[in-house]
Design a protein around this motif. Structure first.
Motif, PDB file in Angstrom:
ATOM      1  N   GLY A  28       0.784  -1.217   0.000  1.00 40.21           N
ATOM      2  CA  GLY A  28       0.000   0.000   0.000  1.00 40.21           C
ATOM      3  C   GLY A  28       0.812   1.261   0.000  1.00 40.21           C
ATOM      4  N   GLY A  29       2.111   1.147   0.134  1.00 33.65           N
ATOM      5  CA  GLY A  29       2.948   2.337   0.197  1.00 33.65           C
ATOM      6  C   GLY A  29       4.409   1.965   0.178  1.00 33.65           C
ATOM      7  N   LEU A  30       5.243   2.958   0.380  1.00 34.53           N
ATOM      8  CA  LEU A  30       6.690   2.773   0.264  1.00 34.53           C
ATOM      9  C   LEU A  30       7.235   1.824   1.323  1.00 34.53           C
ATOM     10  CD1 LEU A  30       8.725   3.901  -1.712  1.00 34.53           C
ATOM     11  CD2 LEU A  30       9.246   5.718  -0.069  1.00 34.53           C
ATOM     12  N   GLY A  69       8.116  -3.542   9.894  1.00 34.85           N
ATOM     13  CA  GLY A  69       9.166  -3.598   8.878  1.00 34.85           C
ATOM     14  C   GLY A  69       9.877  -2.264   8.735  1.00 34.85           C
ATOM     15  N   TRP A  70      10.404  -2.025   7.541  1.00 31.40           N
ATOM     16  CA  TRP A  70      11.178  -0.820   7.300  1.00 31.40           C
ATOM     17  C   TRP A  70      10.288   0.421   7.350  1.00 31.40           C
ATOM     18  CZ3 TRP A  70      16.089  -1.672   7.710  1.00 31.40           C
ATOM     19  CH2 TRP A  70      16.638  -2.883   7.279  1.00 31.40           C
ATOM     20  N   GLU A  71      10.850   1.500   7.845  1.00 34.04           N
ATOM     21  CA  GLU A  71      10.163   2.789   7.904  1.00 34.04           C
ATOM     22  C   GLU A  71      11.050   3.818   7.222  1.00 34.04           C
ATOM     23  OE1 GLU A  71       9.417   3.407  12.036  1.00 34.04           O
ATOM     24  OE2 GLU A  71       7.718   2.006  12.105  1.00 34.04           O
ATOM     25  N   LEU A  72      10.661   4.206   6.010  1.00 31.50           N
ATOM     26  CA  LEU A  72      11.498   5.086   5.195  1.00 31.50           C
ATOM     27  C   LEU A  72      11.190   6.556   5.400  1.00 31.50           C
ATOM     28  CD1 LEU A  72      11.546   3.135   1.807  1.00 31.50           C
ATOM     29  CD2 LEU A  72      12.880   2.757   3.885  1.00 31.50           C
ATOM     30  N   GLY A 102      14.655   8.115  -1.683  1.00 29.81           N
ATOM     31  CA  GLY A 102      16.044   7.706  -1.886  1.00 29.81           C
ATOM     32  C   GLY A 102      16.470   6.565  -0.989  1.00 29.81           C
ATOM     33  N   SER A 103      15.800   6.419   0.158  1.00 36.36           N
ATOM     34  CA  SER A 103      16.146   5.327   1.071  1.00 36.36           C
ATOM     35  C   SER A 103      15.846   3.970   0.463  1.00 36.36           C
ATOM     36  CB  SER A 103      15.395   5.480   2.393  1.00 36.36           C
ATOM     37  OG  SER A 103      15.753   6.674   3.048  1.00 36.36           O
ATOM     38  N   LEU A 104      14.775   3.898  -0.348  1.00 37.94           N
ATOM     39  CA  LEU A 104      14.459   2.632  -1.015  1.00 37.94           C
ATOM     40  C   LEU A 104      15.582   2.241  -1.959  1.00 37.94           C
ATOM     41  CD1 LEU A 104      12.446   0.335  -1.653  1.00 37.94           C
ATOM     42  CD2 LEU A 104      11.542   1.780  -3.481  1.00 37.94           C
ATOM     43  N   THR A 146       8.635   6.308  -7.604  1.00 35.53           N
ATOM     44  CA  THR A 146       9.757   5.929  -6.748  1.00 35.53           C
ATOM     45  C   THR A 146      10.384   4.616  -7.197  1.00 35.53           C
ATOM     46  OG1 THR A 146       8.761   7.053  -4.839  1.00 35.53           O
ATOM     47  CG2 THR A 146      10.411   5.356  -4.380  1.00 35.53           C
ATOM     48  N   LEU A 147       9.543   3.655  -7.561  1.00 32.00           N
ATOM     49  CA  LEU A 147      10.065   2.358  -7.981  1.00 32.00           C
ATOM     50  C   LEU A 147      10.840   2.464  -9.295  1.00 32.00           C
ATOM     51  CD1 LEU A 147      10.270  -0.687  -7.587  1.00 32.00           C
ATOM     52  CD2 LEU A 147       8.046  -0.923  -8.710  1.00 32.00           C
ATOM     53  N   LEU A 148      10.319   3.228 -10.250  1.00 32.29           N
ATOM     54  CA  LEU A 148      11.021   3.389 -11.525  1.00 32.29           C
ATOM     55  C   LEU A 148      12.364   4.086 -11.328  1.00 32.29           C
ATOM     56  CD1 LEU A 148       8.060   4.449 -13.854  1.00 32.29           C
ATOM     57  CD2 LEU A 148       9.303   2.281 -13.905  1.00 32.29           C
ATOM     58  N   ASN A 149      12.377   5.127 -10.503  1.00 31.71           N
ATOM     59  CA  ASN A 149      13.637   5.813 -10.233  1.00 31.71           C
ATOM     60  C   ASN A 149      14.627   4.899  -9.522  1.00 31.71           C
ATOM     61  OD1 ASN A 149      12.818   8.239 -11.395  1.00 31.71           O
ATOM     62  ND2 ASN A 149      11.931   8.996  -9.492  1.00 31.71           N
ATOM     63  N   ALA A 150      14.111   4.122  -8.567  1.00 35.52           N
ATOM     64  CA  ALA A 150      14.985   3.199  -7.847  1.00 35.52           C
ATOM     65  C   ALA A 150      15.548   2.134  -8.777  1.00 35.52           C
ATOM     66  CB  ALA A 150      14.221   2.546  -6.694  1.00 35.52           C
ATOM     67  N   SER A 151      14.720   1.633  -9.688  1.00 35.41           N
ATOM     68  CA  SER A 151      15.176   0.588 -10.606  1.00 35.41           C
ATOM     69  C   SER A 151      16.385   1.052 -11.400  1.00 35.41           C
ATOM     70  CB  SER A 151      14.032   0.200 -11.542  1.00 35.41           C
ATOM     71  OG  SER A 151      14.485  -0.735 -12.514  1.00 35.41           O
ATOM     72  N   ARG A 152      16.319   2.259 -11.933  1.00 33.14           N
ATOM     73  CA  ARG A 152      17.449   2.769 -12.717  1.00 33.14           C
ATOM     74  C   ARG A 152      18.698   2.897 -11.857  1.00 33.14           C
ATOM     75  NH1 ARG A 152      17.551   8.846 -15.102  1.00 33.14           N
ATOM     76  NH2 ARG A 152      17.142   9.216 -12.890  1.00 33.14           N
ATOM     77  N   SER A 153      18.559   3.448 -10.661  1.00 30.03           N
ATOM     78  CA  SER A 153      19.725   3.690  -9.810  1.00 30.03           C
ATOM     79  C   SER A 153      20.308   2.390  -9.260  1.00 30.03           C
ATOM     80  CB  SER A 153      19.343   4.625  -8.663  1.00 30.03           C
ATOM     81  OG  SER A 153      18.887   5.871  -9.160  1.00 30.03           O
TER      82      SER A 153
END
Length: 397
Positions: A111-113, A144-147, A152-154, A184-191
């Motif tokens: 449901g979210g980051l 779990g994780w809390e960003l 950018g943390s992802l 966020t996911l698309l940006n993370a995928s590239r990086s």
């Protein structure tokens, strides 16, 4: 081993076999080999060799310890086998000796980051990735994780995870991805792929490309775009004959029966599975090992009943979205034409609804009523065979 680090040799044709015995029965109960329904693997995956090779070419980067150079984006109308291809890739990875994880998700799973990060990097599995061991600020709570809404943390968390264990993220139903999370996911995928072995493979309806364009991540368009459409006649024939021929007691087609079934299915994978299931059932019930035109005629009413039910679901969906009148007009424009150029389709839409033509075209594509394959330039096609005829025939006066 289905593929190796060197050369990626694979077995992409693996028929599914198996029998079971029901309690109190002496004879084996043989399951129907065909699988019409919810994206289950067909008994024989026909006509997708090119797409399979392209997916494996991207996977080869991870096997070499590198990130994939781009994402994989599979799009096409429902029932053409996008989910099947993602499942195929998942099984190839899991059945191999490669040290690569394959994670299957849909947007409904998170449901979210924070939830996405927890699924991608399970804390119990990656215990060494504690907040106090990381070079960036990140929190960890009971769930779990809390960003803290820091996208950018992802990226940093995924880089650390993929350096320990390569990851292929298989995201089905990607056209339903929430916009901010998707960005966020698309940006993370590239990086992440620039730093560690990672691949993002997404699948969705023909509206997926338009949806991704709303996420302000234009580089996604440089990905490997795979349009999953209808099968040609040769592949459609294989999808039917191989599973029937691989039976312990093979079933074969006689005379023009096969050509008739292929014509009726129009190369639509879901209809091929429906036909196969009904033909196999008829052959079993009649204790015959060949399929002729008489048997095809016996199976046809049940096939047509299932096809009509499927089409009625699609018609009701168009009606709920307020697109039914437009769909009928578009059906008339396609009558006698395999494709329409984009300006021709837009002109039809403008006649019926002179509002936002592009938005309405995207809506028709989003439900798979029309679609444009990635390599089709500006040529639009009907999404599902003969659905347009059904919609036009069942439009209230």
């Amino acid at each position: 081993m289905l593929f190796a680090r060197a050369g990626c040799t694979l077995n992409i044709r693996r028929p599914l076999q198996g029998v079971c015995y029901s309690r109190g029965m002496s004879a084996p109960v043989v399951p129907n080999p065909f699988t019409p329904g919810r994206g289950q693997a067909p008994p024989f995956l026909a006509g997708r060799e090119r797409e399979q090779r392209q997916l494996l070419d991207l996977l080869a980067y991870l096997l070499a310890g590198r990130g994939a150079p781009c994402d994989a984006i599979l799009s096409g109308p429902r029932g053409n086998g996008k989910t099947v291809l993602l499942r195929w890739l998942q099984r190839e990875i899991e059945a191999s000796a490669a040290e690569v994880d394959a994670l299957w998700l849909t947007p409904a799973d998170f449901g979210g980051l924070d939830a996405l990060a927890t699924l991608l990097v399970p804390p119990r599995r990656f215990e060494s990735l504690r907040p106090d061991t990381l070079s960036f600020s990140i929190g960890f709570g009971r769930l779990g994780w809390e960003l803290a809404d820091r996208p950018g943390s992802l990226t940093q968390l995924l880089i650390a995870r993929c350096r320990r264990r390569p990851l292929v993220l298989l995201l089905d139903e990607a056209h339903t991805l929430e916009r901010d999370t998707g960005r966020t996911l698309l940006n993370a995928s590239r990086s992440v792929a620039a730093e560690a072995p990672f691949l993002l493979a997404m699948a969705g309806t023909p509206g997926l490309h338009a949806h991704l364009n709303t996420m302000s991540s234009t580089f996604w368009s440089r990905g490997t775009k795979l349009g999953i459409g209808l099968l040609d006649a040769a592949a459609a024939a294989e999808a039917l004959t191989r599973p029937l021929g691989d039976q312990q007691a093979p079933i074969v087609f006689k005379g023009p029966a096969l050509e008739r079934v292929i014509d009726e299915s129009q190369g639509y994978p879901y209809f091929l599975q429906l036909w196969g299931a009904e033909l196999w059932t008829c052959a079993r019930d009649l204790h015959v090992r060949s399929i002729d035109e008489v048997l095809v005629s016996a199976a046809q009413p049940r096939f047509e009943q299932e096809r009509s039910a499927y089409y009625e679901d699609r018609r009701e969906e168009l009606q709920r979205r307020g697109l039914l009148a437009l769909a009928v007009r578009v059906a008339a424009a396609f009558d006698g034409h395999r494709v329409l150029r984009e300006h021709e389709l837009d002109a039809v839409i403008a006649e019926v609804a002179p509002g936002d033509v592009h938005a309405l075209r995207d809506e028709l594509a989003g439900v798979g009523y029309v679609w444009k394959a990635p390599r089709d330039e500006d040529r639009w096609r009907p999404g599902i065979p003969s659905l347009m005829t059904y919609v036009a025939d069942h439009m209230p006066a």
